[in-house]
Design a protein around this motif. Structure first.
Motif, PDB file in Angstrom:
ATOM      1  N   VAL A 185      50.475  37.779  56.514  1.00 32.98           N
ATOM      2  CA  VAL A 185      49.579  38.553  55.648  1.00 32.98           C
ATOM      3  C   VAL A 185      48.161  38.592  56.196  1.00 32.98           C
ATOM      4  O   VAL A 185      47.261  39.109  55.534  1.00 32.98           O
ATOM      5  N   GLY A 186      47.942  38.029  57.353  1.00 26.71           N
ATOM      6  CA  GLY A 186      46.612  38.071  57.964  1.00 26.71           C
ATOM      7  C   GLY A 186      45.586  37.273  57.185  1.00 26.71           C
ATOM      8  O   GLY A 186      45.792  36.091  56.878  1.00 26.71           O
ATOM      9  N   LEU A 187      44.494  37.903  56.814  1.00 28.38           N
ATOM     10  CA  LEU A 187      43.386  37.231  56.136  1.00 28.38           C
ATOM     11  C   LEU A 187      43.467  37.346  54.618  1.00 28.38           C
ATOM     12  O   LEU A 187      42.465  37.101  53.928  1.00 28.38           O
ATOM     13  N   ALA A 188      44.634  37.692  54.085  1.00 25.80           N
ATOM     14  CA  ALA A 188      44.767  37.872  52.634  1.00 25.80           C
ATOM     15  C   ALA A 188      44.471  36.582  51.881  1.00 25.80           C
ATOM     16  O   ALA A 188      43.842  36.598  50.814  1.00 25.80           O
ATOM     17  N   ASN A 189      44.929  35.445  52.414  1.00 27.14           N
ATOM     18  CA  ASN A 189      44.669  34.168  51.736  1.00 27.14           C
ATOM     19  C   ASN A 189      43.182  33.823  51.741  1.00 27.14           C
ATOM     20  O   ASN A 189      42.668  33.260  50.769  1.00 27.14           O
ATOM     21  N   PHE A 190      42.509  34.159  52.828  1.00 28.99           N
ATOM     22  CA  PHE A 190      41.070  33.892  52.895  1.00 28.99           C
ATOM     23  C   PHE A 190      40.300  34.813  51.948  1.00 28.99           C
ATOM     24  O   PHE A 190      39.293  34.407  51.363  1.00 28.99           O
ATOM     25  N   ASN A 191      40.780  36.045  51.805  1.00 27.52           N
ATOM     26  CA  ASN A 191      40.168  36.960  50.849  1.00 27.52           C
ATOM     27  C   ASN A 191      40.359  36.454  49.421  1.00 27.52           C
ATOM     28  O   ASN A 191      39.439  36.524  48.592  1.00 27.52           O
ATOM     29  N   LYS A 192      41.549  35.903  49.138  1.00 30.18           N
ATOM     30  CA  LYS A 192      41.808  35.310  47.824  1.00 30.18           C
ATOM     31  C   LYS A 192      40.911  34.101  47.593  1.00 30.18           C
ATOM     32  O   LYS A 192      40.386  33.901  46.487  1.00 30.18           O
ATOM     33  N   LEU A 193      40.742  33.323  48.650  1.00 27.82           N
ATOM     34  CA  LEU A 193      39.884  32.135  48.552  1.00 27.82           C
ATOM     35  C   LEU A 193      38.437  32.531  48.265  1.00 27.82           C
ATOM     36  O   LEU A 193      37.756  31.889  47.458  1.00 27.82           O
ATOM     37  N   TRP A 194      37.982  33.604  48.896  1.00 24.75           N
ATOM     38  CA  TRP A 194      36.611  34.066  48.716  1.00 24.75           C
ATOM     39  C   TRP A 194      36.347  34.501  47.274  1.00 24.75           C
ATOM     40  O   TRP A 194      35.245  34.340  46.752  1.00 24.75           O
ATOM     41  N   LYS A 195      37.371  35.026  46.616  1.00 21.39           N
ATOM     42  CA  LYS A 195      37.226  35.537  45.261  1.00 21.39           C
ATOM     43  C   LYS A 195      37.672  34.536  44.196  1.00 21.39           C
ATOM     44  O   LYS A 195      37.677  34.872  43.007  1.00 21.39           O
ATOM     45  N   ASP A 196      38.049  33.343  44.618  1.00 14.59           N
ATOM     46  CA  ASP A 196      38.576  32.346  43.682  1.00 14.59           C
ATOM     47  C   ASP A 196      37.424  31.540  43.075  1.00 14.59           C
ATOM     48  O   ASP A 196      36.797  30.739  43.771  1.00 14.59           O
ATOM     49  N   PRO A 197      37.137  31.700  41.784  1.00 10.93           N
ATOM     50  CA  PRO A 197      36.023  30.942  41.175  1.00 10.93           C
ATOM     51  C   PRO A 197      36.306  29.447  41.094  1.00 10.93           C
ATOM     52  O   PRO A 197      35.373  28.642  41.161  1.00 10.93           O
ATOM     53  N   VAL A 198      37.585  29.084  40.965  1.00 12.01           N
ATOM     54  CA  VAL A 198      37.924  27.655  40.888  1.00 12.01           C
ATOM     55  C   VAL A 198      37.634  26.972  42.225  1.00 12.01           C
ATOM     56  O   VAL A 198      37.145  25.838  42.260  1.00 12.01           O
ATOM     57  N   PHE A 199      37.926  27.653  43.333  1.00 10.86           N
ATOM     58  CA  PHE A 199      37.618  27.080  44.648  1.00 10.86           C
ATOM     59  C   PHE A 199      36.129  26.820  44.799  1.00 10.86           C
ATOM     60  O   PHE A 199      35.710  25.756  45.268  1.00 10.86           O
ATOM     61  N   TRP A 200      35.309  27.792  44.411  1.00 12.03           N
ATOM     62  CA  TRP A 200      33.855  27.618  44.537  1.00 12.03           C
ATOM     63  C   TRP A 200      33.361  26.520  43.599  1.00 12.03           C
ATOM     64  O   TRP A 200      32.418  25.801  43.932  1.00 12.03           O
ATOM     65  N   LYS A 201      34.026  26.371  42.455  1.00  8.28           N
ATOM     66  CA  LYS A 201      33.671  25.283  41.540  1.00  8.28           C
ATOM     67  C   LYS A 201      33.997  23.932  42.173  1.00  8.28           C
ATOM     68  O   LYS A 201      33.184  23.002  42.116  1.00  8.28           O
ATOM     69  N   THR A 202      35.182  23.819  42.765  1.00 13.24           N
ATOM     70  CA  THR A 202      35.558  22.555  43.400  1.00 13.24           C
ATOM     71  C   THR A 202      34.702  22.272  44.625  1.00 13.24           C
ATOM     72  O   THR A 202      34.364  21.117  44.899  1.00 13.24           O
ATOM     73  N   LEU A 203      34.339  23.319  45.355  1.00 11.28           N
ATOM     74  CA  LEU A 203      33.450  23.119  46.504  1.00 11.28           C
ATOM     75  C   LEU A 203      32.077  22.648  46.039  1.00 11.28           C
ATOM     76  O   LEU A 203      31.470  21.764  46.657  1.00 11.28           O
ATOM     77  N   GLY A 204      31.598  23.222  44.931  1.00 13.35           N
ATOM     78  CA  GLY A 204      30.328  22.765  44.375  1.00 13.35           C
ATOM     79  C   GLY A 204      30.400  21.327  43.903  1.00 13.35           C
ATOM     80  O   GLY A 204      29.458  20.549  44.099  1.00 13.35           O
ATOM     81  N   ASN A 205      31.534  20.941  43.272  1.00  7.86           N
ATOM     82  CA  ASN A 205      31.702  19.551  42.845  1.00  7.86           C
ATOM     83  C   ASN A 205      31.723  18.613  44.045  1.00  7.86           C
ATOM     84  O   ASN A 205      31.181  17.501  43.988  1.00  7.86           O
ATOM     85  N   THR A 206      32.355  19.057  45.136  1.00  8.69           N
ATOM     86  CA  THR A 206      32.403  18.226  46.340  1.00  8.69           C
ATOM     87  C   THR A 206      31.011  18.039  46.925  1.00  8.69           C
ATOM     88  O   THR A 206      30.633  16.928  47.334  1.00  8.69           O
TER      89      THR A 206
END
Length: 304
Positions: free
Chosen positions: A59-80
């Motif tokens: 799927v190429g960069l589809a997972n990275f695009n999903k990661l970029w738009k994932d608010p939970v990921f950015w929340k966990t990154l902020g917590n880290t």
């Protein structure tokens, strides 16, 4: 064609011997570390369409695009990142103070060193369960503070306090480990430097500001990088004490990776998160290697 002489065979054998000793370790590392890492890298660009028994689809960069738009990921990154900012400065400064205290030549000081180091040898599972009991609504901490806070403090159930409560456990468990690193550095400083400083009027706390801290800078940098890597990979405390809750308030990037892989079975998405985490830790590891090199050069120059 010239035949190899016994001397030539001896030279070849001498050159191959180190690699033969390394071969078993390299095979094990290749099967358990390098090959799974390459597979995870590949899976981060794929997706399982039906189930895990089928071949993944590219799927190429589809997972990275999903990661970029994932608010939970950015929340966990902020917590880290918050974990880094909250834990690392304490684990850089407090163990140095403890190391200076236990480096005194007083009777019974070895008992204090052992007491401060004891949390290091305790399993994180045991420590997490014990602290969860201490943080409980009817736990020891709330019993001690009931005169000030009659209703108790929601240490692990408040979105504002849960992450900081877990940070306290990480700090408590890491103090002794980093204290030992600093203690080794303090004992490598010649005592005559302090004696010369005392003659110049630098004594008491002043000698540590003038001498100890400048000479301990390589160790300070080393501890900062090691504690930063450990804080980035924090998982056990979160899993045992809060399960990432309440909500996503105490969820870190490693816990989110675990949740995606083993709870939601989003293996490809978890590999994408792992790739981002790998890049973060790689940067910190490169920084650590440079600090190790500077530490070695400093120690070598001090001996000369």
């Amino acid at each position: 064609m010239n035949r190899l002489t016994s001397k030539d065979w001896m030279i070849i054998t001498q050159r191959l011997t180190p690699y033969l000793f390394l071969l078993p370790a390299m095979v094990i590392l290749g099967l358990t570390v390098f090959w799974p890492a390459l597979q995870a890298f590949y899976l981060s660009f794929t997706r399982y369409e039906y189930d895990l028994t089928q071949m993944p689809q590219w799927v190429g960069l589809a997972n990275f695009n999903k990661l970029w738009k994932d608010p939970v990921f950015w929340k966990t990154l902020g917590n880290t990142l918050l974990y880094l900012v909250g834990v690392v400065p304490i684990l850089v400064i407090a163990p140095l103070v403890l190391a200076i205290l236990v480096n005194q030549k007083l009777r019974g000081m070895n008992w204090f060193r052992a007491a401060y180091y004891t949390p290091v040898v305790i399993s994180m599972v045991v420590a997490g369960i014990a602290w969860r009991w201490l943080y409980a609504e009817t736990g020891l901490l709330n019993q001690l503070l009931k005169g000030i806070f009659p209703g108790g403090i929601p240490w692990l159930t408040s979105p504002q306090l849960a992450l900081y409560s877990v940070m306290a456990v990480t700090v408590w468990k890491g103090l002794g480990y980093y204290m030992v690193i600093y203690l080794a550095g303090l004992q490598s400083i010649p005592s005559d430097i302090y004696e010369a400083a005392a003659i110049d009027g630098s004594d008491g706390i002043g000698k540590h500001w003038d001498i100890t801290i400048p000479l301990m800078q390589p160790y300070l940098g080393l501890v900062a990088v090691i504690s930063a890597i450990s804080a980035t990979k924090v998982f056990e405390e979160i899993y045992i004490m809060t399960q990432g809750g309440p909500g996503n308030s105490s969820k870190t990037i490693v816990y989110y990776l675990y949740e995606q892989a083993f709870t939601n079975l989003e293996i490809n998405y978890a590999c994408t998160i792992g790739l981002v985490l790998f890049l973060i830790i790689l940067g910190l590891s490169v920084l650590r290697l440079s600090i190790d090199r500077s530490t070695g050069e400093t120690l070598q120059s001090s001996r000369l």
